[in-house]
Design a protein around this motif. Structure first.
Motif, short mmCIF file in Angstrom:
data_model
loop_
_atom_site.label_atom_id
_atom_site.label_comp_id
_atom_site.label_asym_id
_atom_site.label_seq_id
_atom_site.Cartn_x
_atom_site.Cartn_y
_atom_site.Cartn_z
N ILE A 94 0.83 -1.20 0.00
CA ILE A 94 0.00 0.00 0.00
C ILE A 94 0.87 1.25 0.00
O ILE A 94 0.59 2.23 -0.70
CB ILE A 94 -0.95 0.00 1.21
N ALA A 95 1.95 1.25 0.76
CA ALA A 95 2.82 2.42 0.81
C ALA A 95 3.43 2.71 -0.56
O ALA A 95 3.73 3.87 -0.87
CB ALA A 95 3.92 2.21 1.85
N GLU A 96 3.60 1.68 -1.39
CA GLU A 96 4.28 1.87 -2.67
C GLU A 96 3.35 1.96 -3.87
O GLU A 96 3.77 2.36 -4.96
CB GLU A 96 5.31 0.73 -2.86
N TYR B 243 6.49 5.60 7.30
CA TYR B 243 7.60 6.23 8.02
C TYR B 243 8.93 5.90 7.36
O TYR B 243 9.86 6.70 7.37
CB TYR B 243 7.60 5.75 9.47
N TYR B 244 9.03 4.69 6.78
CA TYR B 244 10.28 4.22 6.22
C TYR B 244 10.30 4.39 4.70
O TYR B 244 9.27 4.35 4.04
CB TYR B 244 10.50 2.75 6.57
N ASP B 245 11.51 4.52 4.14
CA ASP B 245 11.68 4.57 2.70
C ASP B 245 11.61 3.16 2.11
O ASP B 245 11.63 2.16 2.84
CB ASP B 245 13.02 5.22 2.34
N ARG C 62 11.38 -0.44 4.03
CA ARG C 62 9.96 -0.48 4.38
C ARG C 62 9.52 -1.85 4.90
O ARG C 62 8.87 -1.96 5.94
CB ARG C 62 9.12 -0.08 3.18
N ALA C 63 9.87 -2.92 4.18
CA ALA C 63 9.46 -4.25 4.64
C ALA C 63 10.09 -4.58 5.99
O ALA C 63 9.46 -5.16 6.87
CB ALA C 63 9.84 -5.32 3.61
N ALA C 64 11.36 -4.19 6.17
CA ALA C 64 12.03 -4.44 7.46
C ALA C 64 11.36 -3.64 8.57
O ALA C 64 11.17 -4.14 9.69
CB ALA C 64 13.50 -4.08 7.37
N GLY C 65 10.98 -2.37 8.29
CA GLY C 65 10.33 -1.55 9.30
C GLY C 65 8.98 -2.12 9.71
O GLY C 65 8.65 -2.19 10.90
#
Length: 456
Positions: free
Chosen positions: A136-138, A367-369, A373-376
């Motif tokens: 969703i973020a991407e 929040y993460y780039d 992102r997946a790690a966050g």
């Protein structure tokens, strides 16, 4: 040059986004189904030793935590590999893994086998939670990410509603096996759709240095790409969990994990033990499951409303507010009130617990780039599951020790207050490396002469 907001009018992007949202929502629906179906069958397993063996309340709480341990492991594995191998592969693998483990659970005849299968089911769930937030973020436009995130993660309480409804419809002590067998449905109804319609993230491809593939996929799906300079900075940055240990992310990562730990403790404790706690308060099975329905239904509606506020005002203060709502409603549940008022309070508690966790996933995903992102999200889901693991255990310990429902609700309200306090201290999102101006990713020329380029 088209901005990303303008590009959301592209019919290709809208179509792609609809498929991504639908597939991710359906995947998380079964996450919620798995969560609540166990809570719905706990009373049967406690009272009928012929099913999987003689089960105490403490053992039931431990069994509930096994799936959450699996989720933690699955989330951390998905976070470790998801930023390296992509979103699509992890999603497909998670669907297959979850469905097979859930179906096999229906045939368990002893506590040990059932516990192992609950753990294995959780691994698949963890992988799906991590990749859903990243997708969703991407794929979603920045100004609507919290709304789309709420749509997708509301699949979790929607799955809870589905589980509670099916539990009400099943009869007989063996009915719980049919509930678990239903968990194989994604193999038939979701996996083929995901294989046909779920694309890889163009932004992930670009961040991993696969610019040609990213441009081709961007042209086909209409998903805009970030500018070239920003992408080059990401390509050279640390990837995955290594990025979380940098000065830019480390303090926030710890606090975001504690936020998720609080939200998931409340989510899993209430979904596992609310039917039993309300049963001890004098409500029969039908009423107890009605409370479960209300809890998850309130979360669905409340998350949609709260997510719109999060897009306008920012998610941080909205999350603080919903945590406070959870604390207040849980304390008021200890007061002798009419059934209608109790149901309203349970719905508000659903907003403040399950609904809050929906907002937290959105907050973390954005929040993460891309490279982290997946790690966050994995950290949020994985470390947070420590709270989820503790929720059923705490509930089981309180029930076993003979504590009244009042004491359980007081403890859960205290957790909500802690979550609100932690959220207050999360630092503002650190600015990314500033790219050089007026650079964009060149793309194939479309029929109207426009190249595929957009700013994130």
């Amino acid at each position: 040059m088209k901005t990303e907001q303008h590009r959301t009018t592209d019919p290709r992007h809208r179509s792609t986004l609809r498929w991504v949202v639908a597939i991710a929502t359906a995947a998380l629906l079964f996450d919620g189904y798995d969560l609540v179906v166990y809570g719905a069958v706990v009373p049967v397993l406690l009272r009928d030793p012929s099913q999987i063996g003689a089960l105490t309340a403490g053992q039931a709480g431990a069994l509930g935590s096994y799936a959450l341990m699996g989720v933690m492991v699955g989330a951390l594995i998905a976070g470790a590999v998801g930023d390296h191998i992509g979103r699509r592969r992890v999603t497909v693998a998670g669907i297959v893994w979850f469905s097979l483990a859930m179906g096999l659970s229906a045939f368990a005849t002893d506590i040990t086998v059932f516990g192992i299968l609950r753990f294995l089911t959780g691994i698949g769930v963890g992988a799906l939670v991590v990749t859903a937030g990243a997708l969703i973020a991407e794929f979603a436009p920045p100004h609507r990410r919290n709304v789309y995130n709420a749509m997708v993660f509301s699949g979790i309480p929607a799955g809870g509603v589905l589980a509670a409804l099916l539990a009400l419809l099943t009869s007989g002590n063996d009915g719980w096996r049919a509930l678990f067998l239903f968990g194989t449905a994604p193999l038939v109804v979701l996996l083929p759709v995901a294989l046909l319609r779920l694309p890889e993230s163009p932004k992930w491809l670009l961040a991993r240095g696969k610019a040609a593939r990213a441009r081709r996929l961007s042209e086909r799906t209409g998903v805009p790409l970030p500018d070239a300079a920003a992408d080059k900075a990401e390509e050279n940055a640390k990837v995955g969990f290594a990025a979380l240990a940098t000065r830019r992310y480390a303090p926030a990562t710890l606090l975001l994990g504690l936020m998720s730990c609080s939200g998931l403790l409340l989510t899993y404790a209430l979904n596992t033990w609310l039917p039993e706690i309300m049963g001890q308060s004098g409500f029969g099975k039908s009423y107890a499951l009605l409370f479960l329905l209300t809890l998850n239904g309130g979360a669905i509606v409340g998350a949609q409303i709260a997510s719109r506020s999060a897009d306008r005002l920012g998610p941080q203060w909205v999350i603080i507010t919903t945590f406070v709502l959870a604390a207040v409603s849980l304390i008021l549940l200890t007061v002798g009130l009419p059934l209608a008022v109790l149901l309203a309070l349970v719905a508000i508690a659903g907003i403040g617990t399950i609904g809050t966790q929906v907002l937290i996933y959105g907050f973390v995903s954005n929040y993460y780039d891309t490279v982290a992102r997946a790690a966050g999200v994995a950290w949020c889901a994985g470390f947070g599951r420590l709270g989820g693991i503790g929720g059923p255990i705490i509930g089981g310990a309180l029930v076993s020790a003979g504590f009244s429902p009042r004491h359980a609700f007081y403890i859960f309200a205290g957790v909500a207050v802690f979550g609100a306090l932690v959220t207050c201290f999360v630092p503002r999102r650190a600015a990314a490396v500033t790219p050089a101006p007026a650079l964009s990713v060149p793309g194939p020329v479309t029929g109207d002469g426009a190249s595929v380029m957009a700013h994130e």
